[in-house]
Write a protein that holds these residues in place. Structure first.
Motif, mmCIF file in Angstrom:
data_model
loop_
_atom_site.group_PDB
_atom_site.id
_atom_site.type_symbol
_atom_site.label_atom_id
_atom_site.label_comp_id
_atom_site.label_asym_id
_atom_site.label_seq_id
_atom_site.Cartn_x
_atom_site.Cartn_y
_atom_site.Cartn_z
ATOM 1 N N UNK A 113 0.852 -1.182 0.000
ATOM 2 C CA UNK A 113 0.000 0.000 0.000
ATOM 3 C C UNK A 113 0.889 1.233 0.000
ATOM 4 N N UNK A 114 0.640 2.166 -0.924
ATOM 5 C CA UNK A 114 1.420 3.392 -1.017
ATOM 6 C C UNK A 114 2.526 3.343 -2.056
ATOM 7 N N UNK A 115 2.826 2.147 -2.612
ATOM 8 C CA UNK A 115 3.845 2.053 -3.669
ATOM 9 C C UNK A 115 3.336 2.731 -4.942
ATOM 10 N N UNK A 116 4.227 3.422 -5.641
ATOM 11 C CA UNK A 116 3.867 4.066 -6.907
ATOM 12 C C UNK A 116 3.811 2.988 -7.990
ATOM 13 N N UNK A 117 2.685 2.917 -8.717
ATOM 14 C CA UNK A 117 2.495 1.914 -9.758
ATOM 15 C C UNK A 117 2.718 2.479 -11.157
ATOM 16 N N UNK A 118 2.438 3.775 -11.339
ATOM 17 C CA UNK A 118 2.557 4.409 -12.643
ATOM 18 C C UNK A 118 2.437 5.913 -12.439
ATOM 19 N N UNK A 119 2.587 6.659 -13.532
ATOM 20 C CA UNK A 119 2.274 8.085 -13.505
ATOM 21 C C UNK A 119 1.270 8.361 -14.611
ATOM 22 N N UNK A 120 0.415 9.332 -14.376
ATOM 23 C CA UNK A 120 -0.539 9.766 -15.390
ATOM 24 C C UNK A 120 -0.315 11.254 -15.605
ATOM 25 N N UNK A 121 -0.015 11.593 -16.850
ATOM 26 C CA UNK A 121 0.211 12.993 -17.204
ATOM 27 C C UNK A 121 -1.127 13.624 -17.560
ATOM 28 N N UNK A 122 -1.420 14.715 -16.915
ATOM 29 C CA UNK A 122 -2.632 15.477 -17.195
ATOM 30 C C UNK A 122 -2.262 16.950 -17.187
ATOM 31 N N UNK A 123 -2.438 17.611 -18.309
ATOM 32 C CA UNK A 123 -2.155 19.044 -18.435
ATOM 33 C C UNK A 123 -0.715 19.361 -18.022
ATOM 34 N N UNK A 124 0.218 18.581 -18.528
ATOM 35 C CA UNK A 124 1.665 18.760 -18.296
ATOM 36 C C UNK A 124 2.089 18.513 -16.853
ATOM 37 N N UNK A 125 1.219 17.924 -16.049
ATOM 38 C CA UNK A 125 1.566 17.542 -14.682
ATOM 39 C C UNK A 125 1.609 16.024 -14.603
#
Length: 160
Positions: A113-125
């Motif tokens: 729990x709390x591990x980063x699984x991926x990133x999602x880019x939304x509006x350059x963030x």
């Protein structure tokens, strides 16, 4: 939102080339789906009355072309024991923090729990998506660098 505004929205979406548009305001929800040719295939208009009345009205605008909606096969009983981690936002799905770094998680990886699984880019963030559960990743449901929708399944996790 009155009927004239809805009709103008339907015409705008049909001419824009967008496949689907969902609009949600305080008391109105509208979904407009189009074909590749730009014809409006389905428009659903839902207006929720004030909570004191406790009733929901729904009107469906007549279809311009026949609707062919592919249905998903029923979930397999073996998948029912897995927890689905879904996208909390709309954006572009990335499995790595940057092109030269390793992926956050692979099929078979044990996560907490709390591990980063991926990133999602939304509006350059770039938003780090953290696991809500501990377990083992059984399946990654989205390809790297693919667009994702809100509430779209991203990972299947075996919590045992």
């Amino acid at each position: 939102m009155d009927l004239k505004e809805i009709q103008n929205l339907i015409k705008f979406v049909a001419n824009s080339g967008v496949a689907e548009v969902k609009l949600e305001m305080d008391d109105v929800k509208i979904t407009i789906r189009t074909t590749l040719e730009g014809n409006v295939t389905e428009t659903t208009y839902v207006q929720q009355l004030p909570p004191s009345q406790g009733v929901m009205q729904q009107a469906v605008v007549p279809q311009v072309a026949p609707v062919v909606v592919p249905t998903e096969a029923p979930a397999k009983s073996e998948d029912s024991k897995y927890i689905t981690i879904k996208s909390p936002i709309i954006g572009t799905f990335y499995r790595k923090p940057s092109p030269d770094k390793p992926v956050f998680a692979e099929v078979g990886s044990t996560i907490n729990k709390g591990d980063v699984l991926c990133v999602i880019e939304a509006m350059k963030l770039f938003n780090e998506i953290e696991s809500e559960v501990s377990g083992k990743i059984v399946k990654i449901l989205v390809d790297d660098m693919s667009p994702v929708e809100f509430d779209q399944p991203l990972f299947l996790v075996d919590p045992s």
